[in-house]
Design an enzyme around this catalytic site. Structure first.
Site, PDB file in Angstrom:
ATOM      1  N   ARG A   1       1.716  25.984  -9.222  1.00  0.00           N
ATOM      2  CA  ARG A   1       0.321  25.664  -9.509  1.00  0.00           C
ATOM      3  C   ARG A   1      -0.017  26.093 -10.927  1.00  0.00           C
ATOM      4  O   ARG A   1       0.456  27.116 -11.412  1.00  0.00           O
ATOM      5  CB  ARG A   1      -0.608  26.396  -8.539  1.00  0.00           C
ATOM      6  CG  ARG A   1      -0.711  25.765  -7.176  1.00  0.00           C
ATOM      7  CD  ARG A   1      -1.767  26.468  -6.337  1.00  0.00           C
ATOM      8  NE  ARG A   1      -1.341  27.792  -5.917  1.00  0.00           N
ATOM      9  CZ  ARG A   1      -1.764  28.922  -6.443  1.00  0.00           C
ATOM     10  NH1 ARG A   1      -2.645  28.904  -7.437  1.00  0.00           N
ATOM     11  NH2 ARG A   1      -1.344  30.090  -6.000  1.00  0.00           N
TER      12      ARG A   1
ATOM     13  N   TYR B   1       4.263  18.984  -8.674  1.00  0.00           N
ATOM     14  CA  TYR B   1       4.345  20.147  -7.799  1.00  0.00           C
ATOM     15  C   TYR B   1       3.329  20.034  -6.668  1.00  0.00           C
ATOM     16  O   TYR B   1       2.191  19.617  -6.877  1.00  0.00           O
ATOM     17  CB  TYR B   1       4.104  21.436  -8.598  1.00  0.00           C
ATOM     18  CG  TYR B   1       4.018  22.644  -7.706  1.00  0.00           C
ATOM     19  CD1 TYR B   1       5.158  23.159  -7.097  1.00  0.00           C
ATOM     20  CD2 TYR B   1       2.798  23.234  -7.423  1.00  0.00           C
ATOM     21  CE1 TYR B   1       5.075  24.239  -6.243  1.00  0.00           C
ATOM     22  CE2 TYR B   1       2.706  24.322  -6.575  1.00  0.00           C
ATOM     23  CZ  TYR B   1       3.854  24.821  -5.988  1.00  0.00           C
ATOM     24  OH  TYR B   1       3.769  25.883  -5.133  1.00  0.00           O
TER      25      TYR B   1
ATOM     26  N   LYS C   1      -4.608  22.036  -1.223  1.00  0.00           N
ATOM     27  CA  LYS C   1      -5.526  22.961  -1.895  1.00  0.00           C
ATOM     28  C   LYS C   1      -6.748  22.236  -2.463  1.00  0.00           C
ATOM     29  O   LYS C   1      -7.871  22.737  -2.396  1.00  0.00           O
ATOM     30  CB  LYS C   1      -4.798  23.692  -3.031  1.00  0.00           C
ATOM     31  CG  LYS C   1      -3.498  24.367  -2.632  1.00  0.00           C
ATOM     32  CD  LYS C   1      -3.675  25.444  -1.586  1.00  0.00           C
ATOM     33  CE  LYS C   1      -2.395  26.229  -1.405  1.00  0.00           C
ATOM     34  NZ  LYS C   1      -2.459  27.205  -0.310  1.00  0.00           N
TER      35      LYS C   1
ATOM     36  N   HIS D   1      -8.322  29.891   3.082  1.00  0.00           N
ATOM     37  CA  HIS D   1      -6.884  29.989   2.808  1.00  0.00           C
ATOM     38  C   HIS D   1      -6.271  30.935   3.840  1.00  0.00           C
ATOM     39  O   HIS D   1      -5.885  32.061   3.532  1.00  0.00           O
ATOM     40  CB  HIS D   1      -6.696  30.520   1.382  1.00  0.00           C
ATOM     41  CG  HIS D   1      -5.292  30.479   0.882  1.00  0.00           C
ATOM     42  ND1 HIS D   1      -4.829  31.358  -0.074  1.00  0.00           N
ATOM     43  CD2 HIS D   1      -4.251  29.669   1.173  1.00  0.00           C
ATOM     44  CE1 HIS D   1      -3.568  31.100  -0.347  1.00  0.00           C
ATOM     45  NE2 HIS D   1      -3.197  30.079   0.403  1.00  0.00           N
TER      46      HIS D   1
ATOM     47  N   SER E   1      -0.954  33.282  -1.872  1.00  0.00           N
ATOM     48  CA  SER E   1       0.280  32.510  -1.743  1.00  0.00           C
ATOM     49  C   SER E   1       1.488  33.408  -1.944  1.00  0.00           C
ATOM     50  O   SER E   1       1.486  34.293  -2.806  1.00  0.00           O
ATOM     51  CB  SER E   1       0.298  31.370  -2.762  1.00  0.00           C
ATOM     52  OG  SER E   1      -0.750  30.461  -2.505  1.00  0.00           O
TER      53      SER E   1
ATOM     54  N   CYS F   1       2.699  35.664   0.042  1.00  0.00           N
ATOM     55  CA  CYS F   1       2.513  37.036   0.527  1.00  0.00           C
ATOM     56  C   CYS F   1       2.743  37.168   2.028  1.00  0.00           C
ATOM     57  O   CYS F   1       2.317  38.142   2.631  1.00  0.00           O
ATOM     58  CB  CYS F   1       1.123  37.538   0.166  1.00  0.00           C
ATOM     59  SG  CYS F   1       0.934  38.014  -1.563  1.00  0.00           S
TER      60      CYS F   1
ATOM     61  N   ASP G   1      -1.484  28.081   6.602  1.00  0.00           N
ATOM     62  CA  ASP G   1      -2.031  28.117   5.249  1.00  0.00           C
ATOM     63  C   ASP G   1      -3.529  27.855   5.140  1.00  0.00           C
ATOM     64  O   ASP G   1      -4.185  28.432   4.297  1.00  0.00           O
ATOM     65  CB  ASP G   1      -1.290  27.097   4.378  1.00  0.00           C
ATOM     66  CG  ASP G   1      -1.543  27.310   2.895  1.00  0.00           C
ATOM     67  OD1 ASP G   1      -1.379  28.448   2.421  1.00  0.00           O
ATOM     68  OD2 ASP G   1      -1.902  26.339   2.208  1.00  0.00           O
TER      69      ASP G   1
ATOM     70  N   ARG H   1      10.491  25.325  -2.594  1.00  0.00           N
ATOM     71  CA  ARG H   1       9.715  25.089  -1.376  1.00  0.00           C
ATOM     72  C   ARG H   1      10.431  24.188  -0.370  1.00  0.00           C
ATOM     73  O   ARG H   1      11.351  23.460  -0.705  1.00  0.00           O
ATOM     74  CB  ARG H   1       8.388  24.416  -1.751  1.00  0.00           C
ATOM     75  CG  ARG H   1       7.475  25.245  -2.650  1.00  0.00           C
ATOM     76  CD  ARG H   1       6.626  26.179  -1.850  1.00  0.00           C
ATOM     77  NE  ARG H   1       5.799  27.054  -2.670  1.00  0.00           N
ATOM     78  CZ  ARG H   1       4.666  27.604  -2.242  1.00  0.00           C
ATOM     79  NH1 ARG H   1       4.220  27.350  -1.026  1.00  0.00           N
ATOM     80  NH2 ARG H   1       3.975  28.415  -3.026  1.00  0.00           N
TER      81      ARG H   1
END
Length: 582
Positions: free
Chosen positions: A112, A193, A202, A222, A244, A246, A269, A364
């Protein structure tokens, strides 16, 4: 390049008219000429609904694609598109698995880009708080409508005529991810991405979603959503907000170590939450899949994720093994010794001794949620699941205990507003600096963060609401040797067990200056294989918390001098007074 239009999805795609055309007649003439010259390679443009057809025509005139492909969502089309991208070198099959593919992107397009993500509104303060004079604001970026128009004109006209230079088209120098709330529109240009280009994620589900939630009285967050069933067969749902990378996915797919407990995943998420007619806060997961961080994921850390991704999955910027499999840091013990590894940068004989990672730290996997072995039976229920606890947390190596409970809803909102965490590879930030990340939403606020805090406080005043308890968790505290004190992963079920009992009203907590922590021996440690220094895990160093209070005050003074709700300022003052008595 081809312009593909998705119908009946939650992806909001930018549309923009060509303002340089002087009259409606001129514009319609250009659109008509463009459509006549275009090849519709799939579908029939005349069968589209009038608004959709107009959307296609206006954007085709602006972007000037060579072809138009109208998606129908069939398996045949899916296979056709995969085959096309394979032939173009955009995707490569990982033959060891069923329908799994590898994509490698430009090294400049791997995360991001918060510095290039903007909200465009007429009034700046609607989008971002006004920081202290001389201070750079960090709670979002605003772009004026005039500057947005310039950004459009610099990028969009004829943009689909540009040649593809690398595996996945991108233009990092001119990347922009822009949101126009007044029109519910998103413009994503220059990046492939996921967080920048999967616009339903998002961009819509959080940034525009949070704006809609404020207007309509709900929450777009989130957060993961997890179902927990105890040995007595009682089930509760929690939601948890972590920045993100974590551990949201690991917690959402946890295999509990406590006997008799069962965990089921609703989402990893994003959570949309609204009170039902009985005052219960219900949550849905608006996503159809998982977009998880690959490095660190393994059969020992997240076996359910590993089982989920073995078919129908796209991997981005991971390494490839010579037997047609995938590799990333964390899979050393699960990878055969007789295979060679090609790194994400193309090193065909990668060795650990090179000092370079085989996979990008933010590589990812994108995989269907329905394949998760512990997917919750109600994960697609339109009424959602009832949330009884909300967790906030992040990577805090020092000073912050394993778990503590808020005194009440307002204190819980303060805990969310003051979240801090070490930076990760999910964005362009460098190093292990501890950053402020309110509600784990700092990169995703769709409007003024101060107003966002006020909205949470207002939610707590909903008539007849059965408010969830609020907690803060920290799996990442380290000892003086720099090693994690708590083993984490499946052992986190022991913390959730305590939370479960607290929600049921069990008297198993003691008061501290920062919140309620487990009483001595209240955490069930039966069968814990590792020795844990519980005293250190829950120790509250006075100097640390005095500094924490000062850091929070400085942050609020700098970033929200005019927009911080009075209730949050009051909670900070109360914390300062309690810490002073430690």
């Amino acid at each position: 390049m081809a312009l593909s239009i998705r119908c009946a999805t939650q992806t909001y795609i930018c549309r923009r008219l060509t303002h340089s055309m002087r009259t409606r007649q001129q514009k319609n003439c250009v659109i008509a000429n463009t459509i006549r010259c275009l090849s519709v390679v799939h579908g029939n443009i005349n069968t589209l609904a009038p608004k959709v057809k107009k959307f296609v025509e206006e954007n085709a005139a602006l972007f000037q694609p060579d072809h138009i492909h109208i998606c129908d969502g069939t398996e045949a089309e899916h296979t056709q598109l995969l085959s096309y991208m394979h032939k173009q070198g955009i995707l490569k099959p990982l033959t060891k698995y069923e329908n799994c593919w590898l994509s490698v992107t430009d090294p400049a397009d791997v995360a991001r880009v918060e510095s290039k993500t903007v909200i465009s509104t007429t009034e700046k303060r609607d989008s971002v708080p006004t920081p202290k004079e001389g201070v750079t604001g960090t709670l979002g970026r605003w772009l004026s409508p005039d500057d947005m128009e310039k950004a459009y004109q610099e990028r969009l006209p004829g943009c689909m005529k540009e040649p593809v230079i690398n595996n996945w088209p991108c233009n990092p120098e001119k990347t922009i991810i822009a949101h126009i709330p007044d029109r519910n529109e998103i413009l994503s240009y220059g990046s492939g991405y996921g967080g920048n280009s999967l616009l339903g994620k998002k961009c819509f589900a959080l940034r525009l979603g949070s704006i809609l939630a404020k207007k309509e009285g709900w929450l777009a967050e989130h957060m993961l959503i997890l179902g927990i069933t105890n040995p007595k067969g009682q089930k509760k749902y929690i939601a948890a907000a972590f920045p993100s990378a974590c551990g949201k996915t690991n917690l959402a797919m946890m295999n509990p170590t406590l006997p008799g407990y069962k965990m089921e995943c609703v989402g990893d998420d994003i959570a949309w939450m609204r009170f039902d007619d009985e005052g219960r806060l219900r949550a849905i997961n608006p996503e159809a899949g998982f977009f998880g961080v690959a490095p660190g994921t393994s059969m020992s850390t997240n076996p359910n994720a590993m089982l989920t991704i073995r078919k129908n999955t796209i991997f981005t910027n991971v390494a490839e093994t010579s037997d047609g499999g995938f590799f990333w840091e964390g899979l050393e013990k699960e990878t055969p010794n007789d295979v060679t590894i090609t790194s994400w940068l193309g090193d065909k004989n990668w060795k650990k001794e090179s000092g370079k990672p085989a996979a990008h730290p933010n590589s990812r996997f994108c995989t269907p949620a329905s394949q998760c072995p512990i997917i919750d039976p109600d994960w697609e229920s339109p009424k959602g699941v009832p949330i009884e606890a909300i967790l906030f947390g992040g990577r805090r190596p020092q000073g912050v205990p394993l778990v503590y409970e808020a005194f009440n809803w307002q204190h819980g909102v303060f805990i969310g507003a003051t979240m801090r965490s070490e930076a990760t590879a999910a964005a362009e930030h460098k190093g292990k600096v501890v950053m402020h990340d309110p509600f784990a939403m700092r990169p995703f606020f769709g409007y003024n963060a101060g107003q966002y805090m006020a909205h949470w406080l207002k939610i707590g005043r909903t008539p007849n609401a059965k408010l969830p308890k609020i907690y803060h968790v920290n799996w990442f505290r380290k000892n003086t040797e720099g090693k994690f004190i708590w083993p984490g992963f499946g052992e986190n079920s022991r913390v959730l067990d305590w939370i479960f009992r607290r929600v049921d009203g069990e008297d198993c907590a003691r008061k501290t200056p920062i919140g309620l922590v487990p009483q001595n021996d209240a955490l069930n440690l039966d069968g814990l294989k590792e020795s844990v220094d519980m005293d250190e895990l829950f120790r509250l160093p006075t100097d640390f918390w005095q500094n924490e209070v000062n850091e929070i005050k400085t942050y609020f003074d700098n970033q929200l001098p005019n927009d911080l709700p009075d209730e949050i300022a009051s909670e900070l003052n109360a914390l300062k007074e309690r810490v002073a008595k430690m």
